[in-house]
Design a protein around this motif. Structure first.
Motif, mmCIF file in Angstrom:
data_model
loop_
_atom_site.group_PDB
_atom_site.id
_atom_site.type_symbol
_atom_site.label_atom_id
_atom_site.label_comp_id
_atom_site.label_asym_id
_atom_site.label_seq_id
_atom_site.Cartn_x
_atom_site.Cartn_y
_atom_site.Cartn_z
ATOM 1 N N MET A 28 0.838 -1.084 0.001
ATOM 2 C CA MET A 28 0.127 0.126 0.050
ATOM 3 C C MET A 28 0.792 1.360 -0.001
ATOM 4 N N GLN A 29 1.998 1.182 0.769
ATOM 5 C CA GLN A 29 2.816 2.319 0.724
ATOM 6 C C GLN A 29 3.638 2.495 -0.886
ATOM 7 N N GLN A 30 3.753 1.491 -1.482
ATOM 8 C CA GLN A 30 4.338 1.301 -2.829
ATOM 9 C C GLN A 30 3.390 2.224 -3.644
ATOM 10 N N LYS A 31 2.258 1.609 -3.292
ATOM 11 C CA LYS A 31 1.122 2.359 -4.299
ATOM 12 C C LYS A 31 0.849 3.729 -4.144
ATOM 13 N N LYS A 32 0.873 4.051 -2.889
ATOM 14 C CA LYS A 32 0.732 5.610 -2.485
ATOM 15 C C LYS A 32 1.812 6.279 -3.228
ATOM 16 N N GLN A 33 3.131 5.763 -3.018
ATOM 17 C CA GLN A 33 4.251 6.526 -3.677
ATOM 18 C C GLN A 33 3.875 6.759 -5.100
ATOM 19 N N ALA A 34 3.634 5.515 -5.923
ATOM 20 C CA ALA A 34 3.425 5.588 -7.152
ATOM 21 C C ALA A 34 2.536 6.360 -7.420
ATOM 22 N N GLU A 35 1.197 6.522 -6.924
ATOM 23 C CA GLU A 35 0.213 7.576 -7.252
ATOM 24 C C GLU A 35 0.788 9.088 -7.087
ATOM 25 N N GLN A 36 1.780 9.363 -6.117
ATOM 26 C CA GLN A 36 2.265 10.439 -5.994
ATOM 27 C C GLN A 36 3.140 10.978 -7.103
ATOM 28 N N GLN A 37 3.989 9.930 -7.448
ATOM 29 C CA GLN A 37 4.978 10.117 -8.626
ATOM 30 C C GLN A 37 4.291 10.514 -9.863
ATOM 31 N N ARG A 38 3.209 9.854 -10.201
ATOM 32 C CA ARG A 38 2.223 10.139 -11.360
ATOM 33 C C ARG A 38 1.848 11.580 -11.334
ATOM 34 N N THR A 39 1.156 11.948 -9.848
ATOM 35 C CA THR A 39 0.514 13.217 -9.891
ATOM 36 C C THR A 39 1.771 14.367 -9.818
ATOM 37 N N GLU A 40 2.898 14.048 -9.412
ATOM 38 C CA GLU A 40 4.087 15.095 -9.717
ATOM 39 C C GLU A 40 4.709 14.979 -10.981
ATOM 40 N N ALA A 41 4.415 13.899 -11.810
ATOM 41 C CA ALA A 41 4.893 13.872 -13.233
ATOM 42 C C ALA A 41 6.541 13.492 -12.889
ATOM 43 N N VAL A 42 6.711 12.886 -12.106
ATOM 44 C CA VAL A 42 8.288 12.294 -12.065
ATOM 45 C C VAL A 42 8.252 10.920 -12.437
ATOM 46 N N ALA A 43 9.578 10.431 -12.534
ATOM 47 C CA ALA A 43 9.753 8.858 -13.107
ATOM 48 C C ALA A 43 8.775 8.007 -12.143
ATOM 49 N N ILE A 44 8.115 7.011 -13.129
ATOM 50 C CA ILE A 44 7.131 6.104 -12.290
ATOM 51 C C ILE A 44 7.660 4.848 -12.381
ATOM 52 N N THR A 45 7.590 4.031 -11.307
ATOM 53 C CA THR A 45 7.916 2.878 -10.798
ATOM 54 C C THR A 45 6.944 1.794 -11.745
ATOM 55 N N PHE A 46 7.373 0.922 -12.347
ATOM 56 C CA PHE A 46 7.038 -0.014 -13.051
ATOM 57 C C PHE A 46 7.211 -1.400 -12.647
ATOM 58 N N LEU A 47 6.283 -2.147 -13.074
ATOM 59 C CA LEU A 47 6.384 -3.753 -13.030
ATOM 60 C C LEU A 47 6.237 -4.503 -14.623
ATOM 61 N N LEU A 48 6.960 -5.498 -14.751
ATOM 62 C CA LEU A 48 6.786 -5.809 -16.187
ATOM 63 C C LEU A 48 5.877 -7.111 -15.940
ATOM 64 N N ASP A 49 4.815 -7.064 -16.858
ATOM 65 C CA ASP A 49 3.830 -8.211 -16.769
ATOM 66 C C ASP A 49 4.551 -9.306 -17.509
ATOM 67 N N ALA A 50 3.370 -10.523 -17.582
ATOM 68 C CA ALA A 50 4.126 -11.693 -18.375
ATOM 69 C C ALA A 50 4.420 -11.376 -19.825
ATOM 70 N N LYS A 51 3.784 -10.624 -20.609
ATOM 71 C CA LYS A 51 4.012 -10.177 -21.825
ATOM 72 C C LYS A 51 5.178 -9.130 -21.771
ATOM 73 N N GLY A 52 5.930 -8.630 -20.932
ATOM 74 C CA GLY A 52 7.053 -7.876 -20.994
ATOM 75 C C GLY A 52 6.631 -6.499 -21.150
ATOM 76 N N ARG A 53 5.180 -6.145 -20.711
ATOM 77 C CA ARG A 53 4.687 -4.918 -20.708
ATOM 78 C C ARG A 53 4.928 -4.043 -19.463
#
Length: 242
Positions: free
Chosen positions: A22-47
């Motif tokens: 939940m802390q990771q998700k909160k930080q990710a949402e904040q990153q999106r809001t502040e337009a900074v580098a977003i943390t990603f995870l690769l899915d099974a198709k490499g996306r």
């Protein structure tokens, strides 16, 4: 003295993972809001999938799996190192015993050369032992086909002195599995039957001539008991047996 409930410990650990997620998700949402580098995870198709759009359960499952796979790999490496250590120590012990005490452990009586075979070591009080087993991996040459044709001929011969049970056994022995191979163990078991029919004997000789040793695999087993009169207890190192 209180004992820790393993279920309670696991629940606490999983809650900890969820809290971190939940802390990771909160930080990710904040990153999106502040337009900074977003943390990603690769899915099974490499996306690349932003953390804030991945469900908490999926993130928790991802982290839980990663944590235990990391520990499993570390444990596997430790077991492999232990296995190699035991093999080396046994080999060194055999060599010292043969050189210093005139023992014949691991020495073939026929050709007086080192023999890579089964060895059992037992402590002085007969309460601990280590078994080292060597199992050959075998394959068959094309001569196995000669044996199969002879045995199939026996099945068709109604006057044969081979009974119905053996006929069924022959059919099952030469059935191929899903990978297209014949079960070597079943083939070798045919040689246990002492049938006087000359065709059977000839087929068994063909099987013996067709055997090729293509490698070997070593197995270690560890045992202990409290007293020399007690039953031996195996020490399982296979996680499925624990």
């Amino acid at each position: 003295m209180k004992t820790t409930n393993p279920i309670s410990s696991s629940l606490a650990a999983i809650r900890g993972i969820y809290s971190a997620v939940m802390q990771q998700k909160k930080q990710a949402e904040q990153q999106r809001t502040e337009a900074v580098a977003i943390t990603f995870l690769l899915d099974a198709k490499g996306r690349q999938c932003p953390l804030d759009i991945i469900g908490a359960v999926d993130l928790a499952r991802h982290d839980l799996t990663g944590q235990h796979i990391k520990k499993a790999l570390e444990l596997s490496a430790l077991i492999e190192a232990f296995k190699q250590e035991v093999f080396s120590d046994i080999e060194a012990f055999v060599e010292i015993s043969n050189n210093e005490h005139g023992a014949k452990i691991g020495i073939s009586e026929k050709d007086k050369k080192p023999w890579k075979g089964n060895i059992q070591l037992i402590n002085y009080s007969s309460t601990q032992k280590i078994n080292l087993r060597i199992q050959d991996r075998i394959a068959f040459t094309e001569k196995l086909n000669c044996a199969m044709q002879k045995l199939k001929g026996l099945i068709k011969d109604h006057s044969s002195d081979v009974d119905e049970v053996i006929k069924v056994l022959i059919n099952e022995t030469f059935e191929v599995d899903k990978t297209g191979y014949i079960d070597a163990k079943k083939v070798l078991e045919l040689r246990r039957y002492k049938i006087k029919n000359p065709i059977w004997k000839s087929a068994m000789e063909d099987i013996a001539d067709s055997i090729q040793v293509v490698g070997s695999k070593s197995y270690l087993q560890f045992w202990y008991r409290d007293t020399p009169e007690a039953e031996w207890i195996s020490i399982p190192l296979d996680i499925a047996r624990l």
